[in-house]
Every structure is written in structure tokens, then in C-alpha cells.
Design a protein around this motif. Structure first.
Motif, short mmCIF file in Angstrom:
data_model
loop_
_atom_site.label_atom_id
_atom_site.label_comp_id
_atom_site.label_asym_id
_atom_site.label_seq_id
_atom_site.Cartn_x
_atom_site.Cartn_y
_atom_site.Cartn_z
N LEU A 25 0.85 -1.19 0.00
CA LEU A 25 0.00 0.00 0.00
C LEU A 25 0.88 1.24 0.00
O LEU A 25 1.68 1.44 0.92
CB LEU A 25 -0.91 0.01 1.23
CG LEU A 25 -1.84 -1.20 1.35
CD1 LEU A 25 -1.37 -2.14 2.44
CD2 LEU A 25 -3.25 -0.74 1.60
N LYS A 32 -6.38 6.44 4.39
CA LYS A 32 -6.85 5.42 3.45
C LYS A 32 -5.99 4.16 3.49
O LYS A 32 -6.52 3.06 3.59
CB LYS A 32 -6.91 5.98 2.03
CG LYS A 32 -8.08 6.91 1.77
CD LYS A 32 -8.24 7.26 0.32
CE LYS A 32 -7.08 7.95 -0.30
NZ LYS A 32 -6.85 9.34 0.02
N LEU A 57 -7.27 0.46 4.65
CA LEU A 57 -7.25 -0.66 3.70
C LEU A 57 -6.33 -1.77 4.17
O LEU A 57 -6.62 -2.96 3.97
CB LEU A 57 -6.87 -0.16 2.31
CG LEU A 57 -7.86 0.83 1.68
CD1 LEU A 57 -7.38 1.27 0.31
CD2 LEU A 57 -9.27 0.28 1.62
N ALA A 76 -7.47 -5.66 4.71
CA ALA A 76 -6.74 -6.76 4.07
C ALA A 76 -6.25 -7.77 5.10
O ALA A 76 -6.39 -8.99 4.91
CB ALA A 76 -5.57 -6.21 3.27
N VAL A 91 -1.65 -1.27 -4.13
CA VAL A 91 -2.68 -0.32 -3.75
C VAL A 91 -1.99 1.03 -3.62
O VAL A 91 -0.93 1.12 -2.98
CB VAL A 91 -3.34 -0.71 -2.41
CG1 VAL A 91 -4.32 0.37 -1.96
CG2 VAL A 91 -4.02 -2.06 -2.52
N PHE A 129 -5.23 -1.52 -7.34
CA PHE A 129 -6.33 -0.78 -6.73
C PHE A 129 -5.82 0.64 -6.54
O PHE A 129 -5.03 0.90 -5.62
CB PHE A 129 -6.72 -1.43 -5.39
CG PHE A 129 -7.97 -0.89 -4.78
CD1 PHE A 129 -9.21 -1.44 -5.08
CD2 PHE A 129 -7.92 0.16 -3.87
CE1 PHE A 129 -10.38 -0.95 -4.50
CE2 PHE A 129 -9.08 0.66 -3.28
CZ PHE A 129 -10.31 0.10 -3.60
N VAL A 151 -14.97 3.18 -0.32
CA VAL A 151 -13.67 2.71 -0.78
C VAL A 151 -13.35 1.37 -0.11
O VAL A 151 -12.92 0.41 -0.77
CB VAL A 151 -12.56 3.76 -0.50
CG1 VAL A 151 -11.18 3.18 -0.73
CG2 VAL A 151 -12.78 5.01 -1.35
N GLN A 172 -15.47 -1.40 -1.64
CA GLN A 172 -14.97 -1.79 -2.96
C GLN A 172 -13.67 -2.59 -2.84
O GLN A 172 -13.43 -3.52 -3.61
CB GLN A 172 -14.75 -0.54 -3.83
CG GLN A 172 -16.03 0.12 -4.27
CD GLN A 172 -16.89 -0.80 -5.12
OE1 GLN A 172 -16.42 -1.42 -6.06
NE2 GLN A 172 -18.16 -0.88 -4.77
N PHE A 173 -12.85 -2.24 -1.87
CA PHE A 173 -11.59 -2.95 -1.66
C PHE A 173 -11.86 -4.39 -1.23
O PHE A 173 -11.21 -5.32 -1.72
CB PHE A 173 -10.74 -2.21 -0.63
CG PHE A 173 -9.35 -2.74 -0.48
CD1 PHE A 173 -8.49 -2.84 -1.56
CD2 PHE A 173 -8.88 -3.13 0.77
CE1 PHE A 173 -7.20 -3.31 -1.42
CE2 PHE A 173 -7.58 -3.60 0.93
CZ PHE A 173 -6.74 -3.69 -0.17
N ARG A 174 -12.81 -4.59 -0.35
CA ARG A 174 -13.18 -5.95 0.07
C ARG A 174 -13.59 -6.79 -1.14
O ARG A 174 -13.15 -7.93 -1.31
CB ARG A 174 -14.31 -5.92 1.09
CG ARG A 174 -13.89 -5.62 2.49
CD ARG A 174 -15.02 -5.88 3.49
NE ARG A 174 -14.58 -5.54 4.81
CZ ARG A 174 -14.94 -4.45 5.47
NH1 ARG A 174 -15.80 -3.59 4.94
NH2 ARG A 174 -14.47 -4.22 6.69
N PHE A 183 -12.86 -6.22 -4.27
CA PHE A 183 -11.70 -6.37 -5.15
C PHE A 183 -10.80 -7.51 -4.67
O PHE A 183 -10.36 -8.35 -5.47
CB PHE A 183 -10.93 -5.05 -5.18
CG PHE A 183 -9.73 -5.07 -6.08
CD1 PHE A 183 -9.86 -4.94 -7.44
CD2 PHE A 183 -8.45 -5.20 -5.54
CE1 PHE A 183 -8.75 -4.96 -8.28
CE2 PHE A 183 -7.34 -5.22 -6.35
CZ PHE A 183 -7.50 -5.09 -7.73
N LEU A 184 -10.53 -7.57 -3.37
CA LEU A 184 -9.68 -8.63 -2.84
C LEU A 184 -10.32 -10.00 -3.03
O LEU A 184 -9.63 -10.99 -3.29
CB LEU A 184 -9.36 -8.38 -1.36
CG LEU A 184 -8.46 -7.19 -1.07
CD1 LEU A 184 -8.20 -7.05 0.42
CD2 LEU A 184 -7.16 -7.27 -1.85
#
Length: 173
Positions: free
Chosen positions: A7, A19, A23, A27, A72, A94, A160, A163-165, A167-168
Motif C-alpha cells: 500500500l 486510506k 485498507l 486486508a 494499492v 487498486f 472505498v 470496494q476494496f473488500r 476487489f480482494l
């Protein structure tokens, strides 16, 4: 199967930025390992002069990882992550509040193709042109979530994270 995530924070920020910290927590809770490089020494060189050392630092961390990583990044961290993805294998990108050019830096933004990618950008971004990010998304055929927010995306942190969840989950499948 979860892997490793690097990140990258924005210019003149830190690994503890809101952020990237949020994130990283998401993760790690999902079983991924994470790292947040500190780019303070790179940023001290100035905006354009910080890009190459940031990219090198990310690529070095990618090579040290045991599995392909998800990159990220926010703002300058997104720019450097995209360029790093061209120099070492990655499992996904991301990218938030992406600048498609850095004043004084000769290389245009580019990123790996054929890896899961999501761009998130604010319509009211006062630093990075939203229309340039939309044009990039359209040209590359990658998803871009546009939100009614500024550069920091502070009013949409929950979106955000959500969406990250997702995406992973996509990358791990």
C-alpha cells in the motif's frame, strides 16, 4: 487465496495515512499480509524527482515478496504503483485519486494490463483531473468508480473500503 499487498501513500503523506491504514486493516482481517513503505526520503526530493525512487522502492518490495502482490496506491502512490506494475509481476491494481501525469516527470502514467484493476476517483478532485482518469479507464477498459468527493476521498472512505473488500475477493478467487 490471499497473498501480499503493498500500500503506497500519496506525496508528503505517510504510511499511517487514513486510506492506506484503513485498507491495510481490511486486508489483514481477510488474511492478506501487508506492508506500507515510507516514501518520506523520496518525497523530500520534490514531486517529479520522487517518482523514480518511489517506483524502485515498490519494485524492490515486489521482488522480495514470495507471491505476486496486489498494489494499492493513493495519488502519487497510485502513479508509482502503476509504473511498478510494468517492472515486476503483480496480481492486481487498486488505484485511488490517480494523477495521469506528474508535472516535470517525462514518463506518462501506464500500468500492467490483464490484471484485475479498479480506479476510484472523486468528481471534485482538486489536484488530479477526474476527466483524465475517466479517459484512461475508458481507453483501457478498466472499471472506474467516480464519487462525489475531493482528492482525499474522505467522505467516501466506507465506500472505498467496501470496494476494496470486493476487489480482494475477486483477486483471491
Amino acid at each position: 487465496m490471499p497473498g501480499h499487498i503493498i500500500l503506497s501513500h500519496g506525496a508528503n503523506s505517510s504510511p499511517q495515512a487514513t486510506k492506506v491504514s484503513a485498507l491495510a486493516q481490511v486486508a489483514e482481517e481477510a488474511g492478506w499480509t501487508t506492508e506500507r513503505p515510507d516514501f518520506a526520503a523520496c518525497d523530500a526530493r520534490g514531486l517529479a524527482q520522487s517518482v523514480a525512487p518511489r517506483v524502485k522502492q515498490v519494485v524492490d518490495r515486489m521482488h522480495a515478496a514470495r507471491t505476486p502482490v496486489v498494489l494499492v496506491g493513493s495519488s502519487m502512490g497510485a502513479f508509482a504503483s502503476g509504473l511498478a506494475s510494468l517492472r515486476a509481476s503483480c496480481a492486481g491494481l487498486f488505484l485511488m485519486a490517480l494523477p495521469t501525469a506528474i508535472p516535470g516527470f517525462d514518463e506518462a502514467f501506464d500500468m500492467a494490463r490483464d490484471v484485475p484493476t479498479l480506479l476510484i476517483h472523486g468528481y471534485a478532485d482538486e489536484i488530479c483531473d477526474p476527466s483524465a482518469t475517466l479517459a484512461l479507464a475508458r481507453t483501457r477498459g478498466v472499471p472506474c468508480l467516480m464519487v462525489d468527493d475531493g482528492h482525499r476521498l474522505a467522505g467516501h472512505l466506507d465506500a472505498v473500503i467496501g470496494q476494496f473488500r470486493l476487489f480482494l475477493q475477486q483477486v483471491a478467487a
